[in-house]
Every structure is written in structure tokens, then in C-alpha cells.
Write a protein that holds these residues in place. Structure first.
Motif, PDB file in Angstrom:
ATOM      1  N   GLU A  55       0.816  -1.219   0.000  1.00  0.00           N
ATOM      2  CA  GLU A  55       0.000   0.000   0.000  1.00  0.00           C
ATOM      3  C   GLU A  55       0.846   1.265   0.000  1.00  0.00           C
ATOM      4  OE1 GLU A  55      -2.697  -0.095   3.271  1.00  0.00           O
ATOM      5  OE2 GLU A  55      -3.659  -1.932   2.592  1.00  0.00           O
ATOM      6  N   ARG A  56       1.929   1.269   0.749  1.00  0.00           N
ATOM      7  CA  ARG A  56       2.757   2.466   0.864  1.00  0.00           C
ATOM      8  C   ARG A  56       3.654   2.679  -0.344  1.00  0.00           C
ATOM      9  NH1 ARG A  56       3.599   0.072   5.834  1.00  0.00           N
ATOM     10  NH2 ARG A  56       5.739  -0.342   5.300  1.00  0.00           N
ATOM     11  N   HIS A  57       3.968   1.617  -1.050  1.00  0.00           N
ATOM     12  CA  HIS A  57       4.872   1.675  -2.199  1.00  0.00           C
ATOM     13  C   HIS A  57       6.253   2.154  -1.789  1.00  0.00           C
ATOM     14  CE1 HIS A  57       1.671   0.779  -5.013  1.00  0.00           C
ATOM     15  NE2 HIS A  57       0.925   1.674  -4.392  1.00  0.00           N
ATOM     16  N   LEU A  58       6.554   2.072  -0.496  1.00  0.00           N
ATOM     17  CA  LEU A  58       7.861   2.468   0.022  1.00  0.00           C
ATOM     18  C   LEU A  58       8.459   1.308   0.800  1.00  0.00           C
ATOM     19  CD1 LEU A  58       7.110   5.997   1.525  1.00  0.00           C
ATOM     20  CD2 LEU A  58       8.456   5.511  -0.524  1.00  0.00           C
ATOM     21  N   LEU A  59       9.753   1.127   0.636  1.00  0.00           N
ATOM     22  CA  LEU A  59      10.459   0.112   1.400  1.00  0.00           C
ATOM     23  C   LEU A  59      11.776   0.703   1.852  1.00  0.00           C
ATOM     24  CD1 LEU A  59      10.735  -2.824   2.395  1.00  0.00           C
ATOM     25  CD2 LEU A  59      11.783  -3.363   0.192  1.00  0.00           C
ATOM     26  N   LYS A  60      12.008   0.679   3.156  1.00  0.00           N
ATOM     27  CA  LYS A  60      13.261   1.189   3.705  1.00  0.00           C
ATOM     28  C   LYS A  60      13.927   0.068   4.473  1.00  0.00           C
ATOM     29  CE  LYS A  60      15.259   5.001   6.308  1.00  0.00           C
ATOM     30  NZ  LYS A  60      16.252   4.288   7.060  1.00  0.00           N
ATOM     31  N   VAL A  61      15.145  -0.251   4.050  1.00  0.00           N
ATOM     32  CA  VAL A  61      15.952  -1.267   4.722  1.00  0.00           C
ATOM     33  C   VAL A  61      17.333  -0.670   4.912  1.00  0.00           C
ATOM     34  CG1 VAL A  61      16.871  -3.601   4.631  1.00  0.00           C
ATOM     35  CG2 VAL A  61      14.637  -3.122   3.615  1.00  0.00           C
ATOM     36  N   GLY A  62      17.707  -0.444   6.171  1.00  0.00           N
ATOM     37  CA  GLY A  62      18.992   0.200   6.437  1.00  0.00           C
ATOM     38  C   GLY A  62      19.028   1.563   5.782  1.00  0.00           C
ATOM     39  N   GLY A  63      20.066   1.839   5.005  1.00  0.00           N
ATOM     40  CA  GLY A  63      20.204   3.119   4.316  1.00  0.00           C
ATOM     41  C   GLY A  63      19.527   3.166   2.959  1.00  0.00           C
ATOM     42  N   LEU A  64      18.893   2.075   2.557  1.00  0.00           N
ATOM     43  CA  LEU A  64      18.262   2.010   1.241  1.00  0.00           C
ATOM     44  C   LEU A  64      16.780   2.319   1.334  1.00  0.00           C
ATOM     45  CD1 LEU A  64      18.431   1.260  -1.794  1.00  0.00           C
ATOM     46  CD2 LEU A  64      17.915  -1.100  -1.108  1.00  0.00           C
ATOM     47  N   MET A  65      16.307   3.240   0.501  1.00  0.00           N
ATOM     48  CA  MET A  65      14.889   3.591   0.413  1.00  0.00           C
ATOM     49  C   MET A  65      14.449   3.395  -1.027  1.00  0.00           C
ATOM     50  SD  MET A  65      12.011   4.923   1.657  1.00  0.00           S
ATOM     51  CE  MET A  65      12.300   5.986   3.045  1.00  0.00           C
ATOM     52  N   LEU A  66      13.462   2.513  -1.222  1.00  0.00           N
ATOM     53  CA  LEU A  66      12.894   2.277  -2.549  1.00  0.00           C
ATOM     54  C   LEU A  66      11.482   2.841  -2.575  1.00  0.00           C
ATOM     55  CD1 LEU A  66      13.961  -1.448  -2.997  1.00  0.00           C
ATOM     56  CD2 LEU A  66      15.128   0.583  -3.871  1.00  0.00           C
ATOM     57  N   ASP A  67      11.168   3.609  -3.604  1.00  0.00           N
ATOM     58  CA  ASP A  67       9.851   4.214  -3.769  1.00  0.00           C
ATOM     59  C   ASP A  67       9.276   3.742  -5.097  1.00  0.00           C
ATOM     60  OD1 ASP A  67       7.634   5.848  -4.293  1.00  0.00           O
ATOM     61  OD2 ASP A  67       8.505   7.541  -3.218  1.00  0.00           O
ATOM     62  N   ALA A  68       8.361   2.773  -5.046  1.00  0.00           N
ATOM     63  CA  ALA A  68       7.778   2.205  -6.272  1.00  0.00           C
ATOM     64  C   ALA A  68       6.887   3.216  -6.973  1.00  0.00           C
ATOM     65  CB  ALA A  68       6.998   0.940  -5.947  1.00  0.00           C
ATOM     66  N   GLY A  69       6.215   4.083  -6.214  1.00  0.00           N
ATOM     67  CA  GLY A  69       5.342   5.086  -6.815  1.00  0.00           C
ATOM     68  C   GLY A  69       6.123   6.082  -7.656  1.00  0.00           C
ATOM     69  N   GLU A  70       7.277   6.473  -7.167  1.00  0.00           N
ATOM     70  CA  GLU A  70       8.131   7.430  -7.876  1.00  0.00           C
ATOM     71  C   GLU A  70       9.162   6.751  -8.762  1.00  0.00           C
ATOM     72  OE1 GLU A  70       7.928  10.821  -7.780  1.00  0.00           O
ATOM     73  OE2 GLU A  70       6.105  10.568  -6.579  1.00  0.00           O
TER      74      GLU A  70
END
Length: 90
Positions: A55-70
Motif C-alpha cells: 500500500e505504501r509503495h515504500l520500502l526502507k531497509v537500512g540506508g536504502l529507500m525504494l519508492d515504487a510510486g516514484e
């Protein structure tokens, strides 16, 4: 706070002792090879729904941030250049 990243354990071991060990060590799902790709996709989608990542389209693991929406990524706040990857021809 980092997102919870679901873990699917894929192995050839199909005995109950191995399954118990896998679940007791923290896996969220356990699949025995050979794995149907369509079933694996369904299980990943279900885990993403349960964790709210989908739902958020965001995934943050450690220093990595993935934004599927953007369709973007950052490492420690710095933009990461992404390339387009085309699906393999079957």
C-alpha cells in the motif's frame, strides 16, 4: 524505523523437522522445491499485503529507500540512478 522485510525460505528439505526449524528461526513462509513461479508470486504478494509494504509503495531497509510510486531509490539520502530492465524473452 525500517520496514519489516518478509522472508520466504525456499529449500529441497520437506521434512517436518526442517520446516519447524525454519519457522522457529523466523521465516514467514516455507516453500519446497521445485517451486511454481506463479505460486511464489502469489505468496510474495500476500506477504507484502500483510506487512503494508504494498500500500505504501515504500520500502526502507537500512540506508536504502525504494519508492515504487516514484520509481526512485536513495542510499543514505542520496539519489541512486535506476535503469530500465526489460523482462527476459521466453
Amino acid at each position: 524505523m525500517d520496514d519489516y522485510l518478509p522472508i520466504i525460505f525456499v529449500t529441497v528439505r520437506d521434512d517436518m523437522a526442517a520446516k519447524k526449524h525454519g519457522f522457529h528461526t523466523g521465516v514467514d513462509d516455507y516453500m519446497v522445491k521445485p517451486v511454481e513461479l506463479d505460486e511464489l508470486v502469489l505468496r510474495v504478494e500476500a506477504l507484502l499485503r500483510c506487512t503494508g509494504i504494498e500500500e505504501r509503495h515504500l520500502l526502507k531497509v537500512g540506508g536504502l529507500m525504494l519508492d515504487a510510486g516514484e520509481m526512485s531509490a536513495q542510499w543514505d539520502g542520496n539519489p541512486v540512478e535506476l535503469t530500465v530492465r526489460l523482462p527476459a524473452v521466453q
